[in-house]
Design a protein around this motif. Structure first.
Motif, mmCIF file in Angstrom:
data_model
loop_
_atom_site.group_PDB
_atom_site.id
_atom_site.type_symbol
_atom_site.label_atom_id
_atom_site.label_comp_id
_atom_site.label_asym_id
_atom_site.label_seq_id
_atom_site.Cartn_x
_atom_site.Cartn_y
_atom_site.Cartn_z
ATOM 1 N N ALA A 71 4.496 10.310 -9.057
ATOM 2 C CA ALA A 71 4.277 10.420 -10.503
ATOM 3 C C ALA A 71 3.560 11.724 -10.830
ATOM 4 O O ALA A 71 3.879 12.404 -11.818
ATOM 5 N N ARG A 72 2.588 12.107 -9.999
ATOM 6 C CA ARG A 72 1.869 13.358 -10.230
ATOM 7 C C ARG A 72 2.779 14.574 -10.094
ATOM 8 O O ARG A 72 2.597 15.587 -10.768
ATOM 9 N N LEU A 73 3.776 14.447 -9.213
ATOM 10 C CA LEU A 73 4.671 15.574 -8.953
ATOM 11 C C LEU A 73 5.917 15.557 -9.838
ATOM 12 O O LEU A 73 6.732 16.484 -9.769
ATOM 13 N N GLY A 74 6.078 14.512 -10.622
ATOM 14 C CA GLY A 74 7.277 14.390 -11.448
ATOM 15 C C GLY A 74 8.512 14.049 -10.637
ATOM 16 O O GLY A 74 9.641 14.392 -11.017
ATOM 17 N N VAL A 75 8.325 13.345 -9.532
ATOM 18 C CA VAL A 75 9.423 12.957 -8.637
ATOM 19 C C VAL A 75 9.763 11.497 -8.866
ATOM 20 O O VAL A 75 8.863 10.653 -8.959
ATOM 21 N N ARG A 76 11.052 11.189 -8.946
ATOM 22 C CA ARG A 76 11.492 9.797 -9.051
ATOM 23 C C ARG A 76 11.520 9.175 -7.655
ATOM 24 O O ARG A 76 11.994 9.791 -6.702
ATOM 25 N N VAL A 77 11.012 7.955 -7.531
ATOM 26 C CA VAL A 77 11.039 7.247 -6.255
ATOM 27 C C VAL A 77 11.752 5.917 -6.451
ATOM 28 O O VAL A 77 11.530 5.223 -7.448
ATOM 29 N N HIS A 78 12.629 5.589 -5.522
ATOM 30 C CA HIS A 78 13.465 4.401 -5.631
ATOM 31 C C HIS A 78 13.303 3.545 -4.379
ATOM 32 O O HIS A 78 13.238 4.058 -3.259
ATOM 33 N N TYR A 79 13.281 2.237 -4.588
ATOM 34 C CA TYR A 79 13.194 1.271 -3.491
ATOM 35 C C TYR A 79 14.290 0.224 -3.682
ATOM 36 O O TYR A 79 14.717 -0.044 -4.811
ATOM 37 N N ASP B 275 4.172 5.838 -5.235
ATOM 38 C CA ASP B 275 4.369 5.844 -6.691
ATOM 39 C C ASP B 275 3.386 6.792 -7.369
ATOM 40 O O ASP B 275 3.765 7.587 -8.238
ATOM 41 N N ALA B 276 2.113 6.713 -6.965
ATOM 42 C CA ALA B 276 1.082 7.544 -7.588
ATOM 43 C C ALA B 276 1.321 9.027 -7.294
ATOM 44 O O ALA B 276 1.256 9.877 -8.195
ATOM 45 N N ALA B 277 1.613 9.353 -6.037
ATOM 46 C CA ALA B 277 1.805 10.751 -5.657
ATOM 47 C C ALA B 277 3.054 11.334 -6.310
ATOM 48 O O ALA B 277 3.040 12.475 -6.794
ATOM 49 N N ARG C 120 0.838 -1.214 0.000
ATOM 50 C CA ARG C 120 0.000 0.000 0.000
ATOM 51 C C ARG C 120 0.865 1.252 0.000
ATOM 52 O O ARG C 120 0.586 2.225 -0.718
ATOM 53 N N LEU C 121 1.938 1.251 0.787
ATOM 54 C CA LEU C 121 2.834 2.405 0.838
ATOM 55 C C LEU C 121 3.468 2.647 -0.525
ATOM 56 O O LEU C 121 3.526 3.789 -1.008
ATOM 57 N N ARG C 122 3.930 1.589 -1.168
ATOM 58 C CA ARG C 122 4.562 1.739 -2.482
ATOM 59 C C ARG C 122 3.573 2.267 -3.515
ATOM 60 O O ARG C 122 3.916 3.158 -4.311
#
Length: 346
Positions: free
Chosen positions: A290-298, A286-288, A280-282
């Protein structure tokens, strides 16, 4: 080329790994092996430190032998032996430190003590999509929940942290209140998939505090209060309460992470630690992002829990960055309590 053997023994998992480093390039994971003590501790409902330490003693050398064999390397080829120096259970840490320093002394090779949370922090560099510096890091590992600004290896600024229970503790303690098994966090998340996250209105502590600190003790108390209200009706509503609990924790982590990105102006987020495996956290991050144009890494899912790969990786990256030197002084100590922001570049 430099071969680093990493040993992790801070709590209830024994991990050993071998990484290969070349200059400033991201080190390459050659092999890793992990033994979890979950089955042993389940009967007690939590980690028993003495049992954990004894099991590390039994597991660490066979795991090292397996890792070397899987990588097609021999022990004398190892250039540096790294180990978790802290934080963690003192007895468990002493096992890994003792074995690492004994191996180093026998081989005539230097050793390096690594901060456990720095291992988690840098673990996404082991993934197929490694981050670049700088980034905001959300560390959600066991008893730690922190937001850090990371400019480079050893260059960390604490933005916010928990003032009481960490997110992982909120998961585990809430699971125990619901009568779920050990480890509680994953059990609660599995049950939450069957429930309604809107069924119960639970608090989101410090959500509007204006800072980046966390607090989850009040949420645990709210779960206890709600469970008592349900009384004999709890079994029928357990999945709903689990889902509502998970939703509250995830919303706080999400909103605080987004606030940290806004405050720093950075466009990259790293999520590391055991809670970082939460589905759920991922999905929501990911969705938030993506809306902001931020890369997220795990990190890879298999490397979210404690493991030797992250220790070997952190050691190799610290050495490459000149943030620390390995030592041939084989006297050692451990640091069961060791704030991450004390680790700074030389």
């Amino acid at each position: 080329m430099m071969l680093v053997l990493g040993i992790e023994s801070s709590c209830d998992e024994t991990g050993v790994a071998l990484v290969e480093a070349a200059g400033i390039a991201v080190p390459r994971l050659l092999s890793h092996a992990l033994h979890s003590q979950i089955d042993m501790h389940q009967a007690y409902g939590g980690v028993v430190p003495e049992l954990a330490s004894r099991d590390h003693i039994r597991r660490v050398l066979p795991l090292a032998t397996r890792v070397l064999a899987d990588a097609g390397r021999r022990l004398p080829e190892v250039d540096v032996v790294a180990y978790t120096r802290g934080p963690g259970l003192a007895g468990a840490l002493l096992v890994g430190a003792g074995v690492a320093c004994a191996l180093g002394a026998a081989l005539g090779k230097p050793v390096l003590g690594v901060h456990h949370l720095e291992g988690h922090l840098l673990s996404p560099f082991l993934s197929a999509d490694p981050p670049g510096f700088p980034f905001v890091a959300l560390l959600v590992s066991g008893g730690h929940t922190q937001l850090m600004r990371v400019e480079g290896v050893g260059r960390y600024q604490l933005l916010g942290e928990t003032i009481d229970d960490a997110a992982g503790e909120a998961f585990d303690k809430s699971a125990k209140l619901l009568g779920l098994g050990y480890p509680g966090g994953p059990a609660l998340s599995r049950l939450a998939e069957q429930g309604d996250a809107q069924a119960f209105k639970l608090p989101r502590p410090l959500l509007h505090s204006g800072d980046l600190d966390f607090s989850f003790a009040g949420l645990k108390t709210a779960v206890l209060t709600q469970a008592r209200k349900l009384g004999e009706g709890l079994p029928a509503r357990k999945a709903d309460l689990a889902a509502s609990t998970e939703a509250a924790i995830v919303e706080v982590l999400l909103r605080k992470s987004l606030a940290a990105l806004q405050e720093t102006g950075l466009q990259r987020l790293v999520v590391a630690g055991g809670v970082g495996a939460n589905r759920r956290l991922r999905e929501q991050l990911d969705a938030a992002c993506a809306r902001l144009g931020v890369r997220v890494h795990y990190p890879e899912l298999a490397l979210c829990t404690d493991n030797g790969a992250m220790i070997a990786m952190a050691a190799a990256m610290r050495l490459a960055a000149g943030a620390q030197q390995a030592s041939t002084d084989y006297a050692f100590d451990v640091k069961p309590r060791w704030p991450l922001h004390e680790i700074v570049a030389a």
